[in-house]
Enzyme design. Sequence first.
Site, PDB file in Angstrom:
ATOM      1  CB  CYS A  88      -0.866   0.131   1.165  1.00 31.65           C
ATOM      2  SG  CYS A  88      -2.026   1.445   1.007  1.00 31.65           S
ATOM      3  CG  ASN A 198      -5.104  -2.876  -6.844  1.00 34.61           C
ATOM      4  OD1 ASN A 198      -5.587  -3.776  -6.232  1.00 34.61           O
ATOM      5  ND2 ASN A 198      -4.670  -1.940  -6.310  1.00 34.61           N
ATOM      6  NE  ARG A 217      -4.791  -7.443  -4.004  1.00 38.77           N
ATOM      7  CZ  ARG A 217      -3.966  -8.579  -3.674  1.00 38.77           C
ATOM      8  NH1 ARG A 217      -4.434  -9.875  -4.320  1.00 38.77           N
ATOM      9  NH2 ARG A 217      -2.774  -8.193  -3.113  1.00 38.77           N
TER      10      ARG A 217
END
EC number: 5.1.1.7
Length: 287
Positions: A88, A198, A217
């Site tokens: 992330c 994603n 996702r």
Amino acid sequence: MSCSHYMAQAMIQRSAPLPFMKMHGLGNDFVVLDLREGEDVMTPDLARAVGDRRRGVGFDQLATIHEDTEADARLVFWNADGSQAGACGNATRCIARHLMDTTGRIELHLRTERGLLTARDGGNSLTAVNMGAPILDWREIPLADDVDIDALPIDGAPMATGMGNPHCTFFVDDVTSVDLSTFGPAHEHHPLFPQRTNVQIAQLNGPDRLRMRVWERGAGITLASGSSSCAVAVAAHRRGLTGRSVTIDLDGGTILIDWRDDGVWMTGPTAHVFDGLLTPDWLEAHQ
């Protein structure tokens, strides 16, 4: 020390509120728990409860900070559906900014499932993170079959890239013409992506400038995504649309991506919005 004393101490620990920080990078918002001095309380059920924007706090991703013997900290990421994310980028930048501000450091090393990532003060209140080299082997992205990652056998011939998360990038003429609320989930669960993916849609807006929207996702439509921005920049260069340094305009703002020899660097703003406490009663009901 008596057994009853230990039990009393455990009761006190369980009844304590749990501090958290609310942060965002370009509107990509996070709940961050610093667990370096406490036990790891996070579970899929608790992550889903905290992620509820009406009954909890709400987030695109939740991040927990842990001690690490070889890095300044170890980070674990959770999606709003209770699944874990391998990377992330924007949360990493937010946490790096927080740790830099509290320690006075201008460079940090943070361990994630993606590996050991370097974060630096980018100047002008910006924070940079090296997200590592892109993953371009179909088995490691991962894909279900050995196919051309630069032109997947999916309508629109999207490109697959790994940046800690699997990414599927479509280049289109107009990103606003795509109904991402249906397009995103349809491709997130495509059988070619065994761990889901994603989904990014991007258009070329000028020399080395892209406009991008993203479906993540486990989270859905988000205003920005760091790992997705890196994947789109890599895909755009591989397709011959841009150079290796790209400006990407997202729904939540602008980020700079630079694919260097040592990895894909992302640089952008962050915000520490507020601090809060999860109450003991609420925690007990959701653990």
